[in-house]
Enzyme design. Structure first.
Site, mmCIF file in Angstrom:
data_model
loop_
_atom_site.group_PDB
_atom_site.id
_atom_site.type_symbol
_atom_site.label_atom_id
_atom_site.label_comp_id
_atom_site.label_asym_id
_atom_site.label_seq_id
_atom_site.Cartn_x
_atom_site.Cartn_y
_atom_site.Cartn_z
ATOM 1 N N HIS A 1 6.878 -3.786 6.693
ATOM 2 C CA HIS A 1 7.112 -4.821 5.675
ATOM 3 C C HIS A 1 8.560 -5.279 5.700
ATOM 4 O O HIS A 1 9.383 -4.719 6.417
ATOM 5 C CB HIS A 1 6.666 -4.359 4.286
ATOM 6 C CG HIS A 1 7.478 -3.244 3.693
ATOM 7 N ND1 HIS A 1 7.507 -1.968 4.219
ATOM 8 C CD2 HIS A 1 8.293 -3.216 2.609
ATOM 9 C CE1 HIS A 1 8.291 -1.207 3.482
ATOM 10 N NE2 HIS A 1 8.789 -1.947 2.495
ATOM 11 N N HIS B 1 11.199 -5.367 3.613
ATOM 12 C CA HIS B 1 12.367 -4.858 2.885
ATOM 13 C C HIS B 1 13.479 -4.416 3.835
ATOM 14 O O HIS B 1 13.214 -3.906 4.920
ATOM 15 C CB HIS B 1 11.956 -3.696 1.968
ATOM 16 C CG HIS B 1 11.211 -4.158 0.749
ATOM 17 N ND1 HIS B 1 10.361 -3.343 0.044
ATOM 18 C CD2 HIS B 1 11.205 -5.356 0.116
ATOM 19 C CE1 HIS B 1 9.845 -4.032 -0.984
ATOM 20 N NE2 HIS B 1 10.343 -5.246 -0.949
ATOM 21 N N ASP C 1 15.502 -1.976 3.943
ATOM 22 C CA ASP C 1 15.576 -0.591 4.411
ATOM 23 C C ASP C 1 14.470 -0.279 5.432
ATOM 24 O O ASP C 1 14.201 0.881 5.750
ATOM 25 C CB ASP C 1 15.525 0.409 3.235
ATOM 26 C CG ASP C 1 14.246 0.321 2.436
ATOM 27 O OD1 ASP C 1 13.771 -0.801 2.165
ATOM 28 O OD2 ASP C 1 13.694 1.380 2.073
ATOM 29 N N HIS C 2 13.842 -1.340 5.964
ATOM 30 C CA HIS C 2 12.834 -1.184 7.014
ATOM 31 C C HIS C 2 13.130 -2.087 8.210
ATOM 32 O O HIS C 2 12.919 -1.689 9.342
ATOM 33 C CB HIS C 2 11.429 -1.451 6.445
ATOM 34 C CG HIS C 2 11.075 -0.481 5.361
ATOM 35 N ND1 HIS C 2 10.238 0.592 5.555
ATOM 36 C CD2 HIS C 2 11.508 -0.377 4.078
ATOM 37 C CE1 HIS C 2 10.168 1.305 4.437
ATOM 38 N NE2 HIS C 2 10.930 0.738 3.520
ATOM 39 N N HIS D 1 2.714 -3.117 -2.435
ATOM 40 C CA HIS D 1 4.175 -2.936 -2.492
ATOM 41 C C HIS D 1 4.846 -4.273 -2.159
ATOM 42 O O HIS D 1 5.721 -4.738 -2.887
ATOM 43 C CB HIS D 1 4.570 -1.837 -1.511
ATOM 44 C CG HIS D 1 6.034 -1.592 -1.395
ATOM 45 N ND1 HIS D 1 6.784 -1.035 -2.403
ATOM 46 C CD2 HIS D 1 6.902 -1.817 -0.376
ATOM 47 C CE1 HIS D 1 8.048 -0.934 -2.010
ATOM 48 N NE2 HIS D 1 8.151 -1.413 -0.786
ATOM 49 N N ASP E 1 5.743 1.840 3.005
ATOM 50 C CA ASP E 1 5.917 2.158 1.583
ATOM 51 C C ASP E 1 4.629 1.943 0.797
ATOM 52 O O ASP E 1 4.661 1.665 -0.406
ATOM 53 C CB ASP E 1 7.020 1.283 0.964
ATOM 54 C CG ASP E 1 8.407 1.656 1.461
ATOM 55 O OD1 ASP E 1 8.534 2.620 2.224
ATOM 56 O OD2 ASP E 1 9.368 0.964 1.071
ATOM 57 N N HIS F 1 9.490 7.224 3.459
ATOM 58 C CA HIS F 1 10.520 7.819 2.600
ATOM 59 C C HIS F 1 10.251 9.288 2.314
ATOM 60 O O HIS F 1 9.089 9.704 2.203
ATOM 61 C CB HIS F 1 10.615 7.085 1.252
ATOM 62 C CG HIS F 1 11.210 5.723 1.337
ATOM 63 N ND1 HIS F 1 12.567 5.495 1.287
ATOM 64 C CD2 HIS F 1 10.624 4.504 1.493
ATOM 65 C CE1 HIS F 1 12.801 4.188 1.380
ATOM 66 N NE2 HIS F 1 11.641 3.558 1.510
HETATM 67 FE FE FE Z 1 11.392 1.352 1.583
HETATM 68 ZN ZN ZN Z 2 9.780 -1.189 0.699
#
Ligand code: FE
Ligand code: ZN
Length: 256
Positions: A57, A59, A61-62, A115, A134, A172
């Site tokens: 996805h 975001h 942090d990905h 998400h 996530d 995570h």
């Molecule tokens: Fe994340």
């Molecule tokens: Zn995420």
């Protein structure tokens, strides 16, 4: 058949990047390269040559390392067609039921909105490995940023339907705090109590609690058990609709 190799790389405060390799053809993918430098260093150390990035996805942090890793390796970036505009450097757009090849290995793509609206998961059936970003966490699930509780419940139900031996490679390391919340909902669940103890011991020993298996999650993750009579009873919502129960558990988690 030689098995899929998975190297688990902790980055940022609690993210996992997965380097996944087919040993016969040496095709290698990074799943959700949050940051470039640690990924490139790990590849160097392992002597693995990156051919793909698989994105779950959009975001940061990905996908944060996408462009730099692509520039350094010339890899092909795979991501959700539905979210093509938000996946930097995307080359191959995938959707529900598509297969992506990694050398001799094949992953099936599931669209799992909730998400984010364009979230996807990658399932290597023959290797019993699920990369679910996530959407599903060990003892938890992702926050509902762009989707409804109904969508998330459907997405989780679809993942729940995969074989119990499936290893859940989530993005995570949230398991310890997820366990605290899960115990607040379902305090007498023996499988949950056992898993919470195991996770605490693993983390105290500096080891990851991920991957778990889907069978572990079926038994202990409250977000996969919104339709289970004992969970409903523990949550004080006996006989209610699964989506309603899921919505309420997710709401309690947001306030926990
Ligand atoms: Fe994340
Ligand atoms: Zn995420």
């Amino acid at each position: 058949m030689t098995d899929l190799e998975v190297h688990q790389l902790p980055v940022l405060s609690d993210n996992y990047v997965y380097l996944v390799r087919d040993p016969r053809t040496e095709a290698c993918a990074a799943v959700d390269p949050a940051v470039a430098e640690p990924v490139l260093q790990a590849l160097d150390r392992l002597g693995w040559k990156l051919t793909h990035i698989f994105c779950t996805h959009h975001h940061s942090d990905h996908i944060g390392g996408n462009l730099e890793v692509k520039q350094a390796t010339g890899c092909t970036i795979v991501g959700a067609g539905a979210d093509a505009g938000r996946i930097p450097g995307i080359d191959v757009e995938v959707g529900n039921g598509d297969h992506v090849e990694l050398g001799d290995k094949k992953a099936r793509v599931f669209e799992v909105p909730g998400h984010t609206s364009g979230h996807v998961a990658y399932w290597f059936e023959d290797s019993q490995a699920l990369f679910c970003g996530d959407t599903l966490f060990s003892l938890g699930c992702g926050r509902l940023f762009e989707g409804s509780a109904e969508q998330m419940w459907e997405s989780l139900s679809r993942l729940r339907g995969l074989p119990g031996e499936t290893r859940v490679f989530c993005a995570h390391e949230y398991t310890n705090s997820n366990a605290d919340f899960a115990l607040s909902i379902d305090p007498d669940n023996p499988a949950l109590k056992k898993r919470a103890d195991e996770v605490l011991a693993l983390r105290e020993a500096g080891k990851p609690s991920v991957p778990s298996t889907l069978a572990d999650e079926w038994a202990a993750n409250p977000f996969l058990r919104a339709d289970a009579p004992d969970l409903q009873r523990a949550a004080g919502m006996e006989g209610r609709d699964a989506v309603e129960v899921f919505t309420e558990i997710r709401r309690r988690k947001d306030r926990f």
